[in-house]
Design a protein around this motif. Structure first.
Motif, PDB file in Angstrom:
ATOM      1  N   THR A   9      -4.033   7.939  -1.448  1.00 55.25           N
ATOM      2  CA  THR A   9      -3.694   8.691  -2.761  1.00 55.25           C
ATOM      3  C   THR A   9      -2.268   9.175  -2.485  1.00 55.25           C
ATOM      4  O   THR A   9      -1.675   9.781  -3.544  1.00 55.25           O
ATOM      5  CB  THR A   9      -4.541   9.650  -3.176  1.00 55.25           C
ATOM      6  OG1 THR A   9      -4.904  10.608  -2.036  1.00 55.25           O
ATOM      7  CG2 THR A   9      -6.122   9.003  -3.735  1.00 55.25           C
ATOM      8  N   GLU A  10      -1.893   9.568  -1.414  1.00 55.51           N
ATOM      9  CA  GLU A  10      -0.449   9.993  -1.136  1.00 55.51           C
ATOM     10  C   GLU A  10       0.793   9.020  -1.698  1.00 55.51           C
ATOM     11  O   GLU A  10       1.555   9.617  -2.149  1.00 55.51           O
ATOM     12  CB  GLU A  10      -0.207  10.535   0.212  1.00 55.51           C
ATOM     13  CG  GLU A  10      -0.882  11.533   0.895  1.00 55.51           C
ATOM     14  CD  GLU A  10      -0.657  11.941   2.261  1.00 55.51           C
ATOM     15  OE1 GLU A  10       0.277  11.150   2.967  1.00 55.51           O
ATOM     16  OE2 GLU A  10      -1.233  12.733   2.934  1.00 55.51           O
ATOM     17  N   CYS A  11       0.310   7.926  -1.576  1.00 57.47           N
ATOM     18  CA  CYS A  11       1.185   6.793  -2.075  1.00 57.47           C
ATOM     19  C   CYS A  11       0.880   6.141  -3.455  1.00 57.47           C
ATOM     20  O   CYS A  11       1.601   5.738  -4.203  1.00 57.47           O
ATOM     21  CB  CYS A  11       1.253   5.712  -0.933  1.00 57.47           C
ATOM     22  SG  CYS A  11       1.870   6.377   0.593  1.00 57.47           S
TER      23      CYS A  11
ATOM     24  N   GLN B  56      -7.112   4.681  -8.599  1.00 53.71           N
ATOM     25  CA  GLN B  56      -7.169   3.449  -9.556  1.00 53.71           C
ATOM     26  C   GLN B  56      -6.344   2.085  -9.610  1.00 53.71           C
ATOM     27  O   GLN B  56      -6.487   1.149  -9.975  1.00 53.71           O
ATOM     28  CB  GLN B  56      -7.253   4.067 -11.012  1.00 53.71           C
ATOM     29  CG  GLN B  56      -5.755   4.667 -11.426  1.00 53.71           C
ATOM     30  CD  GLN B  56      -5.570   6.055 -11.345  1.00 53.71           C
ATOM     31  OE1 GLN B  56      -6.259   6.652 -10.245  1.00 53.71           O
ATOM     32  NE2 GLN B  56      -4.571   6.547 -11.945  1.00 53.71           N
ATOM     33  N   GLU B  57      -5.116   2.354  -8.852  1.00 53.80           N
ATOM     34  CA  GLU B  57      -4.259   1.378  -8.597  1.00 53.80           C
ATOM     35  C   GLU B  57      -4.225   0.522  -7.354  1.00 53.80           C
ATOM     36  O   GLU B  57      -3.770  -0.445  -7.122  1.00 53.80           O
ATOM     37  CB  GLU B  57      -2.818   1.890  -8.386  1.00 53.80           C
ATOM     38  CG  GLU B  57      -2.282   2.466  -9.839  1.00 53.80           C
ATOM     39  CD  GLU B  57      -1.902   1.329 -11.039  1.00 53.80           C
ATOM     40  OE1 GLU B  57      -1.813   0.170 -10.419  1.00 53.80           O
ATOM     41  OE2 GLU B  57      -1.361   1.687 -11.983  1.00 53.80           O
ATOM     42  N   TRP B  58      -5.599   1.195  -6.458  1.00 56.00           N
ATOM     43  CA  TRP B  58      -5.777   0.414  -5.217  1.00 56.00           C
ATOM     44  C   TRP B  58      -6.085  -1.200  -5.507  1.00 56.00           C
ATOM     45  O   TRP B  58      -7.060  -1.343  -6.491  1.00 56.00           O
ATOM     46  CB  TRP B  58      -6.674   0.921  -4.414  1.00 56.00           C
ATOM     47  CG  TRP B  58      -6.544   2.366  -3.807  1.00 56.00           C
ATOM     48  CD1 TRP B  58      -5.471   2.897  -4.059  1.00 56.00           C
ATOM     49  CD2 TRP B  58      -7.317   3.102  -2.968  1.00 56.00           C
ATOM     50  NE1 TRP B  58      -5.083   4.057  -3.411  1.00 56.00           N
ATOM     51  CE2 TRP B  58      -6.443   4.244  -2.544  1.00 56.00           C
ATOM     52  CE3 TRP B  58      -8.446   3.025  -2.521  1.00 56.00           C
ATOM     53  CZ2 TRP B  58      -6.830   5.436  -2.084  1.00 56.00           C
ATOM     54  CZ3 TRP B  58      -8.929   3.930  -1.829  1.00 56.00           C
ATOM     55  CH2 TRP B  58      -8.274   5.508  -1.546  1.00 56.00           C
TER      56      TRP B  58
ATOM     57  N   ASP C 166       0.814  -1.043   0.009  1.00 53.58           N
ATOM     58  CA  ASP C 166       0.118  -0.041  -0.084  1.00 53.58           C
ATOM     59  C   ASP C 166       0.934   1.262   0.020  1.00 53.58           C
ATOM     60  O   ASP C 166       0.304   2.322   0.051  1.00 53.58           O
ATOM     61  CB  ASP C 166      -1.128   0.020   1.386  1.00 53.58           C
ATOM     62  CG  ASP C 166      -0.386  -0.094   2.651  1.00 53.58           C
ATOM     63  OD1 ASP C 166       0.973  -0.080   2.685  1.00 53.58           O
ATOM     64  OD2 ASP C 166      -0.974   0.126   3.693  1.00 53.58           O
ATOM     65  N   LYS C 167       2.087   1.101  -0.102  1.00 59.03           N
ATOM     66  CA  LYS C 167       3.142   2.209  -0.184  1.00 59.03           C
ATOM     67  C   LYS C 167       3.713   2.444  -1.235  1.00 59.03           C
ATOM     68  O   LYS C 167       4.899   3.363  -1.662  1.00 59.03           O
ATOM     69  CB  LYS C 167       4.279   2.057   0.938  1.00 59.03           C
ATOM     70  CG  LYS C 167       3.651   2.070   2.414  1.00 59.03           C
ATOM     71  CD  LYS C 167       3.106   3.335   2.674  1.00 59.03           C
ATOM     72  CE  LYS C 167       2.617   3.312   4.436  1.00 59.03           C
ATOM     73  NZ  LYS C 167       1.624   2.515   4.580  1.00 59.03           N
ATOM     74  N   VAL C 168       3.562   1.730  -2.569  1.00 56.66           N
ATOM     75  CA  VAL C 168       4.130   1.877  -3.880  1.00 56.66           C
ATOM     76  C   VAL C 168       3.201   2.324  -4.788  1.00 56.66           C
ATOM     77  O   VAL C 168       1.982   2.191  -4.613  1.00 56.66           O
ATOM     78  CB  VAL C 168       4.551   0.398  -4.308  1.00 56.66           C
ATOM     79  CG1 VAL C 168       5.694  -0.163  -3.303  1.00 56.66           C
ATOM     80  CG2 VAL C 168       3.474  -0.907  -4.408  1.00 56.66           C
ATOM     81  N   PRO C 169       3.732   2.904  -5.708  1.00 54.90           N
ATOM     82  CA  PRO C 169       2.750   3.623  -7.009  1.00 54.90           C
ATOM     83  C   PRO C 169       1.830   2.604  -7.637  1.00 54.90           C
ATOM     84  O   PRO C 169       0.792   2.881  -8.070  1.00 54.90           O
ATOM     85  CB  PRO C 169       3.598   4.505  -7.693  1.00 54.90           C
ATOM     86  CG  PRO C 169       4.890   4.642  -6.836  1.00 54.90           C
ATOM     87  CD  PRO C 169       4.933   3.257  -6.165  1.00 54.90           C
ATOM     88  N   SER C 170       2.374   1.187  -7.650  1.00 53.08           N
ATOM     89  CA  SER C 170       1.823   0.339  -8.766  1.00 53.08           C
ATOM     90  C   SER C 170       1.846  -1.005  -7.910  1.00 53.08           C
ATOM     91  O   SER C 170       2.785  -1.713  -8.191  1.00 53.08           O
ATOM     92  CB  SER C 170       2.114   0.402 -10.101  1.00 53.08           C
ATOM     93  OG  SER C 170       1.379  -0.678 -10.852  1.00 53.08           O
ATOM     94  N   PRO C 171       0.714  -1.416  -7.107  1.00 57.08           N
ATOM     95  CA  PRO C 171       0.891  -2.636  -6.524  1.00 57.08           C
ATOM     96  C   PRO C 171       0.825  -3.701  -7.545  1.00 57.08           C
ATOM     97  O   PRO C 171       1.447  -4.920  -7.202  1.00 57.08           O
ATOM     98  CB  PRO C 171      -0.338  -2.528  -5.543  1.00 57.08           C
ATOM     99  CG  PRO C 171      -0.578  -1.146  -5.456  1.00 57.08           C
ATOM    100  CD  PRO C 171      -0.212  -0.572  -6.630  1.00 57.08           C
ATOM    101  N   THR C 172       0.195  -3.572  -8.562  1.00 57.78           N
ATOM    102  CA  THR C 172       0.102  -4.725  -9.634  1.00 57.78           C
ATOM    103  C   THR C 172       1.593  -5.060 -10.067  1.00 57.78           C
ATOM    104  O   THR C 172       1.983  -6.094 -10.467  1.00 57.78           O
ATOM    105  CB  THR C 172      -0.904  -4.343 -10.768  1.00 57.78           C
ATOM    106  OG1 THR C 172      -0.505  -3.382 -11.291  1.00 57.78           O
ATOM    107  CG2 THR C 172      -2.342  -4.238 -10.223  1.00 57.78           C
TER     108      THR C 172
END
Length: 311
Positions: free
Chosen positions: A240-242, A246-248, A207-213
């Protein structure tokens, strides 16, 4: 950086293509490269090795100034979170011990992505042939390597206001310095060859990276197709700070990633023809309490949900 890593490393800027790196050694001590450079003949990318620290983060200039995890105060907080058990601090969390117990001893290499100041990579020296911890914080990796070399550390913790107290902890003998290394790298562009890693951990990172996928895809790329283990734990504090909304991978009311993030990730891992195939076998979700300390009267208690996957 231990020379042992050289055969594993590839250029992170060239991904998804995999190109090995050329090494220039200007200073070495035994099998440790103290000063030198890694370079890619394909893209001309260059990665410095300074004071034993290899910086393979393609988004880094090596200074760490743009990383929010570079302050002495935050390093001290993470040191307490990782090693408070060694201080017999009654407030310390046993999360890292719990996570380590989930993984079976294995041949090959263990990788801890986003490993901060190194606790879990040290834990894995008793369960793997070799262990690698990576983080994009230069300060975290410098601290972890100092522990690797010196085996103990005295840290100054904030007590109250301007009051401070010093504490010293010593690494237990079961954590082997000759079986671990720490590098600066990006969890979204892992500088390792495909199918080269036997176990991977991602603890309180996704939950701290721009793109978990992308993080999951990179984990899957470097993991072996057989006899691999993966442990993922996270509080899923989507922000949204991290991470763009749409990437969650969870926390949505509707859509593909509606509901809980841990359940969605488990589903992604088990898909027969999904982007994380070959499919993994996943345990039921569990949780552990993790803490971070600000000062003697202020702690943050975090419930971190985890799953273990095998294939």
């Amino acid at each position: 950086m231990k020379k042992k890593l050289l055969e594993l490393l590839i250029c992170p800027q060239c991904l998804p293509e995999e190109h090995g790196l050329q090494v220039e050694i200007r200073e070495e001590l035994s099998e440790d490269i103290i000063d030198g450079n890694l370079s890619c003949l394909k893209c001309r990318g260059s990665y410095p090795i300074s004071d034993g620290i290899a910086n393979l983060d393609p988004d880094s200039k090596g200074s760490g100034q743009n990383n929010t995890y570079e302050t002495d105060e935050l390093v001290a907080s993470y040191l307490w979170s990782h090693y408070g058990e060694l201080l017999n601090d009654r407030h310390a969390s046993n999360a890292y011990s719990v996570w380590a117990e989930q993984l079976q001893p294995h041949e090959g290499i263990a990788l801890d992505a986003g490993g901060a100041v190194g606790r879990f990579a040290f834990e894995m020296t008793g369960r793997a042939e070799f262990s690698i911890g990576l983080d994009n914080s230069v300060a975290f990796i410098r601290t972890a390597r100092q522990l690797m070399n010196e085996r103990q550390m005295t840290i100054s913790l904030k007590d109250e206001g301007f009051l401070r107290k010093e504490v010293t902890f010593i690494l237990p003998g079961r954590w082997k310095s000759d079986k671990v290394e720490f590098i600066v790298a990006n969890a979204l562009a892992l500088p390792f060859r495909a199918k080269s890693i036997s176990s991977i951990s991602s603890l309180n990172l996704i939950d701290k990276v721009p793109s978990p996928t992308q993080h999951l895809a990179e984990m899957n790329r470097v993991a072996r197709n057989r006899w691999a283990q993966f442990i993922l734990s996270d509080p899923f504090s989507w922000s949204t700070e991290c991470t763009p909304v749409q990437e969650w991978l969870g926390g949505h009311i509707e859509g593909r990633y509606s509901g809980k993030g841990i359940e969605n990730i488990a589903s992604m891992l088990t898909e027969d023809e999904g982007p994380l195939s070959p499919p993994w076998r996943v345990t039921s979700p569990a949780s552990v309490w993790w803490k971070i300390r600000t000062h003697s009267n202020h702690y943050e208690l975090i419930r971190s949900c985890y799953i273990l996957a095998h294939r």
